[in-house]
Design a protein around this motif. Structure first.
Motif, PDB file in Angstrom:
ATOM      1  N   SER A 253       5.266 -34.486  26.808  1.00 26.72           N
ATOM      2  CA  SER A 253       5.127 -32.714  28.248  1.00 26.72           C
ATOM      3  C   SER A 253       6.636 -32.279  27.922  1.00 26.72           C
ATOM      4  CB  SER A 253       5.536 -33.542  29.775  1.00 26.72           C
ATOM      5  OG  SER A 253       6.240 -34.985  29.849  1.00 26.72           O
ATOM      6  N   THR A 263       3.193 -30.120  30.199  1.00 29.68           N
ATOM      7  CA  THR A 263       2.543 -30.813  29.180  1.00 29.68           C
ATOM      8  C   THR A 263       2.293 -29.925  28.243  1.00 29.68           C
ATOM      9  OG1 THR A 263       0.981 -31.628  30.758  1.00 29.68           O
ATOM     10  CG2 THR A 263       0.314 -31.642  28.542  1.00 29.68           C
ATOM     11  N   ASP A 294      -1.633 -28.505  35.153  1.00 29.92           N
ATOM     12  CA  ASP A 294      -0.744 -28.147  34.460  1.00 29.92           C
ATOM     13  C   ASP A 294       0.617 -27.039  34.490  1.00 29.92           C
ATOM     14  OD1 ASP A 294      -1.156 -29.856  32.446  1.00 29.92           O
ATOM     15  OD2 ASP A 294      -2.329 -28.700  31.663  1.00 29.92           O
TER      16      ASP A 294
END
Length: 360
Positions: A253, A263, A294
């Motif tokens: 990440s 991410t 995400d």
């Protein structure tokens, strides 16, 4: 048509070096745009090709012939300037034919050249008017016609559209590009407007402080900018930059300076535990719904609606970013939304002064 080549060209004014060993090639029939902020050296470079500025070292070749010591009028080039530089007391016809008269070209050849250029540029009905009777766009066409009648090896344009209003600039961009396609002439065009560069060029040369930062096809520069400067200069609205560092954990990440985590896509091993700058174009951000993987939060601080699209300004990841919606926005200032960056469209750059692209 002729190839133009610059080999380690340097320009100095006393102790100040304005251009630093510039290498560049313009192929036969190519339309190359020099673009960059004011003071980057693009107009100086153009004037050196024209012979209006002497080079300090290096070599300039036109059609395979080194022209360092050759006078401008003997280089077989034609230049169109930002100012139209038309003779106010002369008709359009006389303005366009003046250089040929000075060169003692026979009158029948002059007439044929002027009629041909006037036909190409749509000036046939204006040949007997004087500049004060013409619009800005028509005057620029006359300046272009004056260059065309000379049938040069190379056309040079120095910010020719800067004096026109926005609507006329769009029209003239299309006309200059159409003219190039019709004549097939080698062309070097200088502008500070990256939209002009993107829409007109076969190849763009991005300059900064006397250096060439990147050379390539417009979409190559847009999709794979070599460094932070090119990334920020090419594209409107400008690319978003977010400072942070990458984690070595799995899945990998990017963590922004405010703690927001994004991410990264698979195959990001080159980013393990590094301080980097993540870059994302405004059209590669999207507003998403709750539960989207995400996603990260952003607060709306501004909305700019142009009609067919909206530019949303947001605070997120410890900085301000922009997002383009291809629709009219229903978002309001102060609203918090969820965002998602297209993982296939993330760019990464070194966080040092050079800001080079990180190849993954």
């Amino acid at each position: 048509m002729a190839q133009v080549e610059l080999n380690k060209v340097v320009k100095k004014y006393g102790a100040y070096e304005a251009l630093h060993e510039v290498d560049m090639r313009v192929e036969n029939g190519e339309f190359v745009v020099l673009v960059g902020p004011s003071g980057c050296g693009k107009s100086t470079l153009l004037r050196m090709i024209a012979g209006l500025e002497a080079i300090s070292s290096g070599a300039i070749s036109i059609g395979g012939r080194v022209v360092n010591d050759i006078r401008p009028k003997e280089r077989d080039i034609a230049m169109v300037f930002q100012s139209y530089a038309l003779y106010p007391h002369m008709t359009v016809r006389k303005n366009m034919s003046f250089a040929l008269k000075l060169a003692s070209v026979p009158q029948p050849e002059i007439d044929a050249a002027v009629e041909r250029a006037a036909s190409i540029l749509g000036l046939g009905e204006l040949l007997d008017r004087r500049p004060k009777q013409l619009s800005g766009g028509q005057r620029q066409r006359v300046a272009m016609g004056r260059a065309i009648v000379r049938n040069p090896q190379v056309f040079l344009f120095d910010e020719p559209l800067s004096n026109l209003d926005a609507k006329l600039r769009v029209q003239m961009r299309a006309e200059i590009r159409e003219l190039h396609q019709r004549l097939g002439a080698t062309t070097v065009y200088v502008t500070h407007d990256q939209i002009e560069a993107m829409t007109m060029a076969d190849k763009i040369v991005v300059m900064r402080q006397g250096y060439i930062e990147q050379i390539g096809h417009p979409l190559e520069l847009y999709d794979r900018p070599a460094n932070l400067f090119v990334a920020g200069f090419i594209g409107s609205p400008a690319m978003n930059f977010i400072e942070g560092e990458t984690s070595a954990a799995s899945p990998q990440s990017f963590v922004a300076k405010d703690g927001t985590s994004i991410t990264l896509p698979a195959g990001s091993a080159a980013l393990d535990g590094r301080r980097v700058i993540l870059a994302i174009r405004p059209e590669d951000l999207a507003v998403v719904g709750d539960g989207t993987p995400d996603a990260f939060a952003g607060k709306v601080v501004g909305v700019e609606t142009t009609g067919p699209e909206s530019v949303i300004l947001l605070e997120t990841c410890g900085t301000r970013v922009s997002l383009v919606l291809r629709e009219r926005a229903s978002l309001g200032v102060g609203q918090t939304v969820l965002l998602r960056a297209d993982p296939a469209k993330l760019h990464f750059f070194e966080s040092d002064d050079h800001g080079r692209r990180i190849i993954m």
